[in-house]
Motif scaffolding. Structure first.
Motif, PDB file in Angstrom:
ATOM      1  N   THR A 155      -8.423   7.776  -0.405  1.00 28.57           N
ATOM      2  CA  THR A 155      -8.201   6.344  -0.258  1.00 28.57           C
ATOM      3  C   THR A 155      -9.431   5.692   0.377  1.00 28.57           C
ATOM      4  O   THR A 155     -10.139   6.304   1.183  1.00 28.57           O
ATOM      5  N   GLY A 209     -10.738   4.940  -4.521  1.00 30.74           N
ATOM      6  CA  GLY A 209      -9.448   4.728  -3.872  1.00 30.74           C
ATOM      7  C   GLY A 209      -9.244   3.326  -3.341  1.00 30.74           C
ATOM      8  O   GLY A 209      -8.694   3.144  -2.250  1.00 30.74           O
ATOM      9  N   GLN A 210      -9.698   2.310  -4.092  1.00 27.15           N
ATOM     10  CA  GLN A 210      -9.510   0.915  -3.671  1.00 27.15           C
ATOM     11  C   GLN A 210      -8.889   0.128  -4.827  1.00 27.15           C
ATOM     12  O   GLN A 210      -9.608  -0.315  -5.724  1.00 27.15           O
ATOM     13  N   HIS A 241      -4.858  10.132  -5.033  1.00 29.00           N
ATOM     14  CA  HIS A 241      -5.596   9.700  -3.847  1.00 29.00           C
ATOM     15  C   HIS A 241      -4.867  10.157  -2.584  1.00 29.00           C
ATOM     16  O   HIS A 241      -3.650  10.015  -2.475  1.00 29.00           O
TER      17      HIS A 241
END
Length: 403
Positions: A135, A150-151, A167
């Motif tokens: 993440t 992970g965004q 993630h």
């Protein structure tokens, strides 16, 4: 005939996916930039960790102009001397046996993720295709790399994403133990999360990730697009940790401002990219490789790498003192010349305000999310430029803090 342009032309002619500052740089030298009005800035942003040797470094200007008079481009049905020299230097300086050249960090990561899946499927069958990432990671803006990143703010809104990507929290070995399996093709890690807040991995975490990958016959991929080529104080950050990946990606500082990316890997893994499996029209471009070779020659020396460590301490001690004095920062963290000043609770969410105030004071900084002010200057920035830039940044901090 040249035409006068202004910041307003961006809003009229460019796709609105960026929101650039209201000034336009037109010239740079070393760690300084000048805009259209002749105003000078100390550059602590480095083109987002790209301008490894600052602006108009003589070695890079020489490499580019000399190569420009010889050969600009050949297709990948041919090879060329600068690409071969650069590949040999990268292999000799790292764990890698083989190199693939492309044009950017996203392309290097795209190649890495495709190669990891190809290796896994070739060696263990179609079920072994899963990729584990963390993440708040960032790996590029292609659809595959933005999915591995992970965004969600970067991957939402584009329809169904590539499948088989999981993630887990960064620096959390227990979470990886719970997620990894014999279906895992690769685990992808930034040794220091850049866009995610300049957050370094712990040594125990990376060592544990390596062990889990070995247990489950998964590849370990280090995304060193931002941390590579001296940024950490070693040529690559994996050297700082003593943990060797199977695949490493590099870009940003590698070209010192000229677009280039590279994927480094072992002999055994590289063989799964047979002729025709992957490619890049401009990958291994002679101009880019000539410049990158000059960057490596300058950066990969004991003097420069030791200088990066010393400059890290200079930044951290001064920023820590600013934080203590103003209450603006709760922590200063990072590695080498990738440094993050983490905003204290009263200033959470205001990294952009610090960035704007800094530009007004004549120094360019970055943000890494809303809560971290990021510094990624030239690796050979002079101490006098550091001091002058930090003096200006302190003015900006005082302004935001209302002092």
């Amino acid at each position: 005939m040249s035409q006068t342009v202004s910041r307003a032309d961006f809003d009229q002619f460019m796709v609105p996916n960026y929101a650039p500052a209201d000034y336009i740089p037109v010239r740079g030298e070393g760690a300084r930039l000048w805009d259209q009005q002749g105003r000078e800035y100390v550059d602590f942003a480095g083109g987002i960790a790209v301008n490894a040797l600052g602006h108009a470094h003589p070695a890079l200007v020489k490499a580019l102009t000399e190569q420009a008079q010889k050969l600009w481009h050949v297709s990948n049905t041919l090879t060329n001397e600068p690409a071969l020299r650069l590949a040999r230097k990268l292999v000799n300086a790292t764990f890698a046996d083989r190199v693939f050249f492309c044009n950017s960090g996203a392309e290097a990561n795209e190649a890495a993720f495709k190669l990891a899946r190809k290796w896994a499927i070739d060696t263990a069958g179609a079920d072994k295709h899963e990729i584990i990432s963390t993440t708040n990671s960032f790996h590029g803006r292609t659809f595959f790399t933005v999915t591995v990143g992970g965004q969600p703010k970067y991957s939402d809104g584009f329809g169904p994403r590539p499948q088989g990507v999981t993630h887990i929290p960064y620096n959390d070995l227990a979470a990886l133990k719970a997620a990894i399996s014999d279906k895992t093709a690769a685990v992808v890690i930034e040794p220091v999360q850049g866009e995610g807040g300049v957050l370094p991995a712990t040594a125990d975490y990376l060592k544990g990730v390596r062990e889990l990958c070995d247990q489950h016959k998964a590849l370990l991929v280090f995304d060193e697009v931002q941390t590579g080529v001296g940024r950490s104080g070693s040529l690559y950050a994996y050297m700082e940790y003593g943990v060797t990946p199977d695949i490493l990606t590099s870009a940003k500082s590698l070209g010192g401002g000229f677009p280039i990316g590279a994927m480094l890997t072992t002999e055994a893994v590289a063989q799964h990219f047979a002729v025709g499996t992957h490619g890049s029209t401009y990958g291994g471009n002679p101009l880019a490789c000539a410049v990158a070779e000059a960057v490596i020659d300058v950066v990969n020396t004991p003097e420069v790498l030791a200088g990066i460590r010393a400059k890290h301490e200079r930044f951290v001690s001064r920023l820590t003192a600013m934080g203590d004095k103003t209450g603006a920062f709760q922590q200063v963290r990072g590695m080498g010349l990738l440094i993050g000043a983490v905003l204290a609770e009263p200033y959470k969410g205001r990294a952009k305000d610090f960035m704007t105030a800094a530009a007004k004071a004549g120094v360019m900084v970055l943000q890494a999310g809303p809560d971290v002010v990021r510094f990624a200057p030239s690796l050979v920035i002079a101490d006098a430029d550091i001091d002058e830039g930090l003096d200006r940044f302190e003015q900006a901090v005082n302004e935001v803090a209302g002092r």
